[in-house]
Design a protein around this motif. Structure first.
Motif, mmCIF file in Angstrom:
data_model
loop_
_atom_site.group_PDB
_atom_site.id
_atom_site.type_symbol
_atom_site.label_atom_id
_atom_site.label_comp_id
_atom_site.label_asym_id
_atom_site.label_seq_id
_atom_site.Cartn_x
_atom_site.Cartn_y
_atom_site.Cartn_z
ATOM 1 N N SER A 86 0.813 -1.221 0.000
ATOM 2 C CA SER A 86 0.000 0.000 0.000
ATOM 3 C C SER A 86 0.843 1.267 0.000
ATOM 4 O O SER A 86 0.305 2.367 0.028
ATOM 5 C CB SER A 86 -0.943 0.016 1.213
ATOM 6 N N THR A 88 2.970 4.325 -1.310
ATOM 7 C CA THR A 88 2.911 5.117 -2.543
ATOM 8 C C THR A 88 4.050 4.765 -3.476
ATOM 9 O O THR A 88 3.872 4.667 -4.687
ATOM 10 C CB THR A 88 2.953 6.613 -2.218
ATOM 11 N N VAL A 91 3.347 1.736 -5.566
ATOM 12 C CA VAL A 91 2.387 2.035 -6.625
ATOM 13 C C VAL A 91 3.088 2.748 -7.775
ATOM 14 O O VAL A 91 2.900 2.418 -8.953
ATOM 15 C CB VAL A 91 1.227 2.901 -6.078
ATOM 16 N N SER A 177 -5.622 16.614 -10.400
ATOM 17 C CA SER A 177 -5.808 15.480 -9.501
ATOM 18 C C SER A 177 -6.092 14.202 -10.275
ATOM 19 O O SER A 177 -5.571 13.126 -9.947
ATOM 20 C CB SER A 177 -6.942 15.764 -8.514
ATOM 21 N N ASN A 181 -3.584 10.851 -10.156
ATOM 22 C CA ASN A 181 -4.055 9.546 -9.698
ATOM 23 C C ASN A 181 -3.979 8.503 -10.806
ATOM 24 O O ASN A 181 -3.696 7.330 -10.551
ATOM 25 C CB ASN A 181 -5.494 9.660 -9.178
ATOM 26 N N TRP A 184 0.271 8.466 -11.723
ATOM 27 C CA TRP A 184 1.230 8.357 -10.626
ATOM 28 C C TRP A 184 0.693 7.566 -9.436
ATOM 29 O O TRP A 184 1.441 7.191 -8.559
ATOM 30 C CB TRP A 184 1.666 9.743 -10.163
ATOM 31 N N GLY A 185 -0.614 7.356 -9.391
ATOM 32 C CA GLY A 185 -1.175 6.554 -8.308
ATOM 33 C C GLY A 185 -1.717 7.344 -7.136
ATOM 34 O O GLY A 185 -2.498 6.832 -6.347
ATOM 35 N N SER A 186 -1.322 8.618 -6.999
ATOM 36 C CA SER A 186 -1.878 9.487 -5.954
ATOM 37 C C SER A 186 -1.538 10.925 -6.315
ATOM 38 O O SER A 186 -0.660 11.189 -7.135
ATOM 39 C CB SER A 186 -1.318 9.137 -4.567
ATOM 40 N N ASP A 187 -2.235 11.861 -5.677
ATOM 41 C CA ASP A 187 -2.016 13.274 -5.999
ATOM 42 C C ASP A 187 -1.261 13.996 -4.886
ATOM 43 O O ASP A 187 -1.519 15.154 -4.595
ATOM 44 C CB ASP A 187 -3.340 13.980 -6.294
ATOM 45 N N ASP A 188 -0.307 13.295 -4.257
ATOM 46 C CA ASP A 188 0.448 13.938 -3.181
ATOM 47 C C ASP A 188 1.486 14.918 -3.742
ATOM 48 O O ASP A 188 1.694 15.028 -4.955
ATOM 49 C CB ASP A 188 1.106 12.898 -2.264
ATOM 50 N N ASN A 191 4.464 13.510 -6.036
ATOM 51 C CA ASN A 191 4.012 13.132 -7.373
ATOM 52 C C ASN A 191 3.694 14.363 -8.213
ATOM 53 O O ASN A 191 3.943 14.387 -9.425
ATOM 54 C CB ASN A 191 2.784 12.223 -7.290
#
Length: 226
Positions: A86, A88, A91, A177, A181, A184-188, A191
């Motif tokens: 899980s 980041t 991912v 966003s 996602n 890159w798998g997330s919008d942190d 990334n």
């Protein structure tokens, strides 16, 4: 039988693999089940499936390695990773090794099937839009090339994906966003910084045509103007 979608499932847990295989076969898939990475590559070469579902942690060769080797010769086949991880970073590693999507274990069969069909539909759309005209450029998504006059430049997988999504939304805002996602798998924050770097790279590649611009719409996303 000829209308069934050929799917390669690489999963080393026998019980889970059998459940997934049987469930998919009731939904018009023809499933080839491999129990390790080396077998997955053998089955891929023999059967030429239309979509891959790869467990990340497998003996002999892990899912990332299998995807990376397949991507050397096939840039467009949909690849979904199954993972218990899980983090980041894990991912991101999946996407960097050629994955299109991922599912975290445990997952529902309905979600897997929906994601498989979504990727197949997306690839079908891309094949129909293989050659995309952007100003004086020709963008070939399948070959991942960007051509200007008689000069052709090879794009990375991530650059091609990002440019495709920008071209799909040409002259409209591509939501920041959403694309983070998706690719890159997330919008942190980290990334987002990585995506900014890729945007800068695309701007440099497109600067030969002054009629093309990638505009930053602060707080919303990017717009490809041409």
């Amino acid at each position: 039988m000829s209308n069934k979608i050929k799917l390669l499932l690489a999963e080393d847990e026998p019980s889970l693999g059998q459940i997934v295989k049987e469930s998919l076969e009731t939904r018009d898939f023809k499933v080839f089940h491999a129990i390790n990475g080396e077998e997955a590559l053998d089955v891929y070469n023999q059967e030429q499936p239309e979509v891959l579902v790869l467990d990340v942690m497998m003996p002999k060769k892990d899912g990332f390695t299998v995807a990376k080797e397949i991507r050397e010769n096939n840039k467009s086949i949909p690849i979904i990773f199954l993972t218990a991880k899980s983090q980041t970073k894990d991912v991101i590693d999946g996407f960097q090794n050629g994955g299109n999507d991922y599912l975290k274990k445990p997952f529902s069969m309905e979600e897997l099937i929906v994601r498989v069909h979504a990727l197949l539909n997306r690839i079908h759309v891309k094949k129909n839009q293989e050659n995309i005209t952007l100003g004086n450029f020709n963008f070939n998504y399948t070959k991942q090339t960007l051509s200007f006059n008689n000069e052709s430049e090879l794009l990375t997988h991530r650059e091609a994906e990002l440019l495709f999504h920008l071209s799909e939304m040409k002259n409209e805002i591509l939501d920041r966003s959403f694309i983070l996602n998706k690719l890159w798998g997330s919008d942190d924050f980290f990334n987002a910084r990585s995506m900014d770097v890729f945007i800068s790279k695309l701007r440099k590649k497109l600067k030969k045509d002054p009629t093309i611009q990638i505009i930053n719409i602060r707080g919303f996303g990017y717009k490809l103007m041409c």
